[in-house]
Write an enzyme that holds these catalytic residues in place. Structure first.
Site, PDB file in Angstrom:
ATOM      1  N   GLU A 131      -4.818 -20.668  15.779  1.00 26.52           N
ATOM      2  CA  GLU A 131      -4.986 -19.261  16.163  1.00 26.52           C
ATOM      3  C   GLU A 131      -4.861 -18.352  14.937  1.00 26.52           C
ATOM      4  O   GLU A 131      -5.582 -17.352  14.822  1.00 26.52           O
ATOM      5  CB  GLU A 131      -3.963 -18.890  17.231  1.00 26.52           C
ATOM      6  CG  GLU A 131      -4.288 -19.535  18.569  1.00 26.52           C
ATOM      7  CD  GLU A 131      -3.245 -19.259  19.633  1.00 26.52           C
ATOM      8  OE1 GLU A 131      -3.621 -18.804  20.719  1.00 26.52           O
ATOM      9  OE2 GLU A 131      -2.043 -19.499  19.378  1.00 26.52           O
ATOM     10  N   GLY A 185      -0.676 -22.447  17.320  1.00 28.69           N
ATOM     11  CA  GLY A 185      -0.599 -21.193  16.591  1.00 28.69           C
ATOM     12  C   GLY A 185      -1.212 -21.275  15.210  1.00 28.69           C
ATOM     13  O   GLY A 185      -1.686 -20.268  14.664  1.00 28.69           O
ATOM     14  N   ALA A 198       3.428 -23.324  16.625  1.00 27.80           N
ATOM     15  CA  ALA A 198       4.529 -22.371  16.670  1.00 27.80           C
ATOM     16  C   ALA A 198       5.845 -23.135  16.592  1.00 27.80           C
ATOM     17  O   ALA A 198       5.878 -24.364  16.608  1.00 27.80           O
ATOM     18  CB  ALA A 198       4.450 -21.562  17.957  1.00 27.80           C
ATOM     19  N   GLU A 207      -1.557 -26.733  23.466  1.00 28.66           N
ATOM     20  CA  GLU A 207      -0.485 -26.131  24.262  1.00 28.66           C
ATOM     21  C   GLU A 207      -0.428 -26.643  25.695  1.00 28.66           C
ATOM     22  O   GLU A 207       0.640 -26.655  26.319  1.00 28.66           O
ATOM     23  CB  GLU A 207      -0.644 -24.598  24.273  1.00 28.66           C
ATOM     24  CG  GLU A 207      -0.285 -23.909  22.973  1.00 28.66           C
ATOM     25  CD  GLU A 207      -1.434 -23.854  21.975  1.00 28.66           C
ATOM     26  OE1 GLU A 207      -1.319 -23.138  20.980  1.00 28.66           O
ATOM     27  OE2 GLU A 207      -2.458 -24.542  22.202  1.00 28.66           O
TER      28      GLU A 207
END
Length: 690
Positions: free
Chosen positions: A105, A102, A63, A125
């Site tokens: 994901e 991300g 992200a 993370e």
């Protein structure tokens, strides 16, 4: 579509390409057109299959961390993944480089994942004090099983494509042109017509979970977390994936994520993430760098051998110099033994070991350093010895070679002044063991040339070190502050605290070990030798050394060590010695609490950091944090001493320093002007107004 999202067609296969350099982060200006493109392709009857790919050197590597802690502009990643799961036609993530956070994901939202053979996949993370917030803790266990997902998420360590394939995370691994392979893979799937089951609806791997074994693994990981909140939350989120329906587990993941992102620990870890990147920046980033191909290391002892290994591990040819053939062979044998241990642990192959050993050239002749581009001196910590060595280097090194000293304390300006080319001299303060420890203090001397500095900063990155540029003073940043931290240690002992009580206050705070445990591990004779060289004394530690109690290596120090034991037990003889020395000074023992221990050790640590900022020895407060977290074990969940000071309330630190100065009369407690300013403005920057 946009300048960051493009859609191309290979007949009935659509390829959506993300192009957001440098790492294709999923910022808002990527998410919005990506969602639009995927919705359009979902509804386009002429499209039989959809591929998500990335331009540049990597798949989505996470992200946009700068958006963390701010209101998230829609669409969020969770919405994109949820929409992906509504697509009836096959969706394929084509992964090269890294699919992290991300990015992974997003890939988990696809029906299938294919990867380049050199790709890496992971959910890191936890290293930011967070857990995956886009469904990673709920979807990953459905592909790889709960225990494998637990280990991946709690460690945050990416895995390779082949391991991912074996675990069920990746459906195919390809060599060569990934784009062509991905299109062919998707084209073969499309005629099968489905239904193509999204990851959220796959629960076969979850049904295999042995919850007792899972909980045992989670408990072991919790013990290793040393008070960090994120690893515990990650384990809970993965367990929820096993025990709760998908949507409930997803909601629980989000609640855990929201709690973590608002926490001081995550703020601290995100601070360190940016701090490490800032520390690597030096003025004149476009300064030309000198070519470094061969490195010379003088001294094959513990430090020199470790430094040589660090450069060999980074792919450099190394000339290792010693004063005698016997010392040289002993050093080379130790290096070979260290690599053999890595092979036995599975972290290095036998072939890689042979390749690294082949990079070493041993010598006892300074003339053999003539072809080196960088020469690192790692001899005894004595100014006269180092000047003698530098004189010999100066006589043989080629013009333009960088001459570096690995010193923990000594004045590098004085060393540089002893040679004919002070512009080529720099300090490289490695931490022991140098082939393992990540921190490298790069000491810029008064006459160090900008291109020499830029070269070694870049070199640190190439050998996997976290570099911090510091100025010249006794002990530089780390060891100077360490002296301030330890200035009251013996007084605390004499006044009534025990070594184990002080060490417990430190480990309860979050340190991996306390100062007396660390002293025993490093060897008490090192500090003893340094004190004698400077005309200083430490009544308890010096007495122990006079008795031959040097710590773990002699089986006795502040603690007793049973044969082969790495952890010590309290020693009644040491406690009796402390009481005797206190009685000689007329000091009556009293009860000392953990709060007092912290105030008299860590508050002076912060105060010395403030002085270092005032003097320009460190460019930024965050640089000091990087030094202390990476080199001295300051708890990452507290962000380093200068960040922690902001959490602790600087005004309180000033108040308590003034209290202890009044009580003891010691200057170590005199609040620095920069610390007082921080208490008023809330910023370490000079002249800040809040």
């Amino acid at each position: 579509m946009s300048n960051v999202i493009s859609v191309t067609r290979d007949n009935d296969v659509a390829v959506v390409t993300i192009d957001n350099p440098p790492v294709n982060a999923l910022s808002f200006h990527v998410r919005e057109p990506l969602m639009q493109a995927l919705v359009a392709l979902r509804d386009d009857a002429s499209v039989a299959a959809i591929i998500i790919a990335c331009a540049g050197r990597t798949f989505v590597a996470g992200a946009d961390i700068t958006e963390f802690g701010k209101p998230m502009q829609p669409p969020e990643l969770r919405a994109i993944v949820a929409m992906l799961e509504t697509i009836a036609k096959p969706t394929v993530a084509a992964i090269h480089g890294t699919a992290l956070g991300g990015g992974l994901e997003l890939a988990l939202g696809c029906h299938f994942r294919v990867a380049d053979a050199h790709a890496k996949l992971g959910l890191p993370e936890v290293k930011l004090g967070l857990l995956p917030g886009g469904g990673g803790t709920v979807r990953l266990p459905r592909l790889v099983g709960a225990v494998k997902a637990l280990k991946m998420i709690v460690s945050g360590t990416p895995i390779g494509a082949e391991e991912a394939h074996a675990a069920g995370l990746v459906d195919a691994v390809f060599e060569g042109d990934l784009s062509t392979h991905a299109v062919n893979f998707a084209r073969e799937l499309a005629p099968k017509g489905g239904p193509f089951t999204p990851v959220r609806d796959r629960d076969d791997r979850l049904k295999e979970t042995d919850l007792a074994a899972f909980d045992a693994e989670a408990a072991d990981l919790a013990r290793k977390a040393r008070g960090l909140e994120a690893p515990i939350a990650c384990a809970q989120a993965v367990r929820n994936a096993v025990t709760l329906p998908f949507d409930e587990a997803l909601a629980a993941e989000r609640a855990l994520f929201a709690g973590l992102i608002a926490s001081d620990q995550s703020r601290a870890q995100r601070h360190l993430f940016f701090a490490e990147r800032e520390a690597a920046k030096v003025p004149g980033k476009d300064t030309p760098k000198r070519r470094i191909a061969r490195v010379g290391v003088i001294g094959a002892g513990t430090m020199g051998g470790g430094i040589a290994m660090a450069f060999a591990n980074g792919g450099f040819s190394v000339t290792l110099l010693e004063t005698s053939e016997e010392a040289l062979q002993r050093g080379l044998a130790t290096i070979e033994k260290n690599y053999a241990v890595s092979v036995s642990r599975g972290s290095l192959t036998e072939d890689a070991k042979r390749q690294r050993l082949a990079q070493f050239k041993g010598s006892t002749d300074y003339a053999d350093l003539a072809d080196c581009d960088l020469i690192v001196e790692a001899v005894f910590e004595d100014m006269a010895v180092k000047k003698e060595v530098f004189g010999k280097i100066d006589a043989v090194a080629r013009p333009g070679a960088i001459l570096a000293t690995n010193t923990s304390y000594l004045d590098i300006d004085e060393i540089a002044a002893s040679v004919s080319r002070p512009q080529d001299v720099v300090g490289l303060h490695f931490f022991s063991p140098a082939n393992v420890m990540k921190l490298l203090e790069i000491v810029r001397a008064d006459k160090t040339a900008p291109d020499a500095l830029a070269t070694v900063v870049d070199l640190a990155r190439r050998i996997g070190k976290v570099a911090v540029v510091v100025g010249v003073c006794h002990g530089f940043v780390g060891n100077r502050m360490l002296a301030a931290r330890g200035s009251e240690s013996e007084e605390l002992l004499l006044e009534g605290a025990t070594p184990s009580q002080i060490d417990k206050a430190f480990t309860d705070f979050g340190w991996p070990m306390g100062p007396f445990q660390m002293g025993d591990l490093a060897g008490l004779d090192i500090g003893w030798r340094n004190r004698k060289a400077r005309g200083q004394t430490a009544v308890i530690a010096d007495t122990l050394c006079e008795q031959g109690r040097f710590g773990q290596k002699t089986g006795r120090g502040f603690y007793l060590y049973e044969a082969g034991a790495r952890s010590g037990i309290p020693d009644p003889e040491v406690e009796a010695l402390i009481r005797d020395k206190a009685a000689e000074r007329g000091i009556a023992p009293r009860a000392i609490g953990a709060d007092e221990i912290i105030e008299r050790t860590l508050y002076p640590l912060v105060n010395e950091g403030a002085k270092i900022l005032e003097e320009g020895i460190a460019a930024r407060a965050s640089d000091i944090d990087v030094v202390w977290v990476n080199g001295y074990g300051f708890p990452i969940g507290k962000g380093g001493p200068m960040f922690w000071a902001g959490l602790e309330r600087p005004a309180r630190i000033v108040e308590r320093l003034e209290y202890w100065r009044q009580r003891t009369g010691k200057d170590v407690f005199k609040p620095a002007p920069r610390l007082k300013a921080m208490a008023e403005t809330g910023s370490w920057e000079a002249g800040a107004t809040g």
